[in-house]
Design an enzyme around this catalytic site. Sequence first.
Site, short mmCIF file in Angstrom:
data_model
loop_
_atom_site.label_atom_id
_atom_site.label_comp_id
_atom_site.label_asym_id
_atom_site.label_seq_id
_atom_site.Cartn_x
_atom_site.Cartn_y
_atom_site.Cartn_z
N SER A 113 3.82 -2.36 10.23
CA SER A 113 5.29 -2.46 10.37
C SER A 113 5.87 -3.80 9.91
O SER A 113 6.79 -4.32 10.54
CB SER A 113 5.70 -2.13 11.81
OG SER A 113 5.26 -0.82 12.16
N HIS A 149 -9.48 1.17 5.06
CA HIS A 149 -8.20 1.31 5.75
C HIS A 149 -8.39 2.26 6.94
O HIS A 149 -9.15 3.22 6.86
CB HIS A 149 -7.15 1.86 4.79
CG HIS A 149 -5.75 1.78 5.35
ND1 HIS A 149 -5.29 2.67 6.28
CD2 HIS A 149 -4.77 0.89 5.14
CE1 HIS A 149 -4.04 2.32 6.62
NE2 HIS A 149 -3.70 1.25 5.93
N GLY A 203 3.00 -1.23 4.25
CA GLY A 203 2.99 0.19 3.94
C GLY A 203 4.40 0.67 3.62
O GLY A 203 4.91 0.46 2.52
N GLY A 204 5.05 1.29 4.61
CA GLY A 204 6.36 1.92 4.41
C GLY A 204 7.37 1.04 3.67
O GLY A 204 8.06 1.51 2.75
N GLU A 221 -6.70 4.61 7.98
CA GLU A 221 -6.44 6.02 7.66
C GLU A 221 -7.65 6.66 6.96
O GLU A 221 -7.92 7.84 7.12
CB GLU A 221 -5.16 6.14 6.82
CG GLU A 221 -3.93 5.87 7.68
CD GLU A 221 -2.75 5.25 6.96
OE1 GLU A 221 -2.72 5.27 5.71
OE2 GLU A 221 -1.85 4.74 7.65
N GLU A 260 -5.14 -4.99 10.59
CA GLU A 260 -4.10 -3.98 10.78
C GLU A 260 -4.33 -3.27 12.12
O GLU A 260 -5.10 -2.30 12.19
CB GLU A 260 -4.14 -2.94 9.65
CG GLU A 260 -3.90 -3.54 8.28
CD GLU A 260 -3.32 -2.51 7.31
OE1 GLU A 260 -2.25 -2.78 6.77
OE2 GLU A 260 -3.92 -1.43 7.14
N GLY A 298 2.88 2.08 10.88
CA GLY A 298 3.86 3.17 10.74
C GLY A 298 4.59 3.50 12.03
O GLY A 298 5.23 4.54 12.14
N ASN A 337 0.86 -1.18 0.00
CA ASN A 337 0.00 0.00 0.00
C ASN A 337 0.90 1.23 0.00
O ASN A 337 1.53 1.54 1.01
CB ASN A 337 -0.89 -0.05 1.26
CG ASN A 337 -1.73 1.20 1.42
OD1 ASN A 337 -1.77 2.07 0.54
ND2 ASN A 337 -2.41 1.32 2.55
N TRP A 338 0.96 1.90 -1.13
CA TRP A 338 1.88 3.05 -1.26
C TRP A 338 1.32 4.32 -0.64
O TRP A 338 1.99 5.35 -0.63
CB TRP A 338 2.21 3.29 -2.74
CG TRP A 338 3.16 2.28 -3.31
CD1 TRP A 338 3.66 1.17 -2.69
CD2 TRP A 338 3.76 2.29 -4.62
NE1 TRP A 338 4.51 0.49 -3.51
CE2 TRP A 338 4.59 1.15 -4.72
CE3 TRP A 338 3.66 3.14 -5.72
CZ2 TRP A 338 5.31 0.85 -5.87
CZ3 TRP A 338 4.38 2.84 -6.86
CH2 TRP A 338 5.21 1.71 -6.94
N LYS A 339 0.08 4.28 -0.18
CA LYS A 339 -0.54 5.45 0.47
C LYS A 339 -0.32 6.72 -0.38
O LYS A 339 -0.33 6.62 -1.60
CB LYS A 339 0.02 5.60 1.90
CG LYS A 339 -0.15 4.29 2.69
CD LYS A 339 0.11 4.42 4.15
CE LYS A 339 -0.10 3.05 4.83
NZ LYS A 339 0.05 3.10 6.27
P1 13P Z 1 3.23 0.22 7.69
O1 13P Z 1 3.74 -1.05 7.04
O2 13P Z 1 3.97 1.45 7.20
O3 13P Z 1 3.17 0.10 9.17
O4 13P Z 1 1.73 0.44 7.18
C1 13P Z 1 0.83 -0.61 7.24
C2 13P Z 1 -0.38 -0.26 6.49
O5 13P Z 1 -1.13 0.63 6.87
C3 13P Z 1 -0.65 -0.97 5.23
O6 13P Z 1 -1.92 -0.71 4.74
#
Ligand code: 13P
Length: 251
Positions: free
Chosen positions: A215, A97, A236-237, A99, A169, A175, A11-13
């Site tokens: 993470s 998600h 994510g990251g 977020e 999640e 993050g 997920n590149w957000k």
């Molecule tokens: P991180 O891997 O950066 O913690 O993010 C997880 C995430 O929200 C994937 O959708």
Amino acid sequence: MTKRKPLIAGNWKMYKNIPEAVGTAREMVKLLKEPPNAEVMIAPGCVLLNAVMREIEKSCISLGAQDLFWEKEGAYTGAISASMLVSAGCKYVIIGHSERRQYFAETDRNVNLKIRAAIDSGLVPILCVGETEIQRESEETFSILDKQIQMGLKDFSCDELDKLVVAYEPIWAIGTGKTATSRQAQDVHEYLRNALENTFGNSLAKNIRILYGGSVKPENIAELMAMPDVDGALVGGASLNADTFIRIVSF
Ligand code: 13P
């Protein structure tokens, strides 16, 4: 028990512009010489979908989107429909998600409508669920997850959900560098699978893929994937860098 084909999704957000996204996708394709044991998906921002698709279309990496709007079309300025995503080459769409829930006031009812729109268009929804740190500390994790699953999947039949993917999640792990332990992830995944079994029956529950997100990195993926109910990861990251993501994919 049949082992489900794992899915590792990035997920590149709200990261990368078009040249950056093209560069990363191109490098991922180059690094991914052998088809891995897992299915692989990346979900760039909407404006990047087309350019990324051109880089990955001949590879084993699938395209996903990070959200959609539930209406088919209409005067909804700024919104993206399921049909737009299908025409851009998306196979998957992330829905609900944390977020989106936090910054865009998305409710379980919205999530339900979005899953309906995705399924009706042939997209595979990835339904995200998870608790905050305060909810975990006050032992509300399972009741929160129950509500997110029951309301998000309200009025669906088992047949309609046969491709659904669920992503657990925990918000406190997103993050933050704080990963749930593999035991914590397994306990929740097992709980979710049982909850799905109670509502939709054994056949759906045993085939559904439940991903862990929060993470995830090359150093912890193998331990998480060793858990019987962890069927992949939503990253994510660590999915923003081609080399790091491909190391996760090749766990
Ligand atoms: P991180 O891997 O950066 O913690 O993010 C997880 C995430 O929200 C994937 O959708």
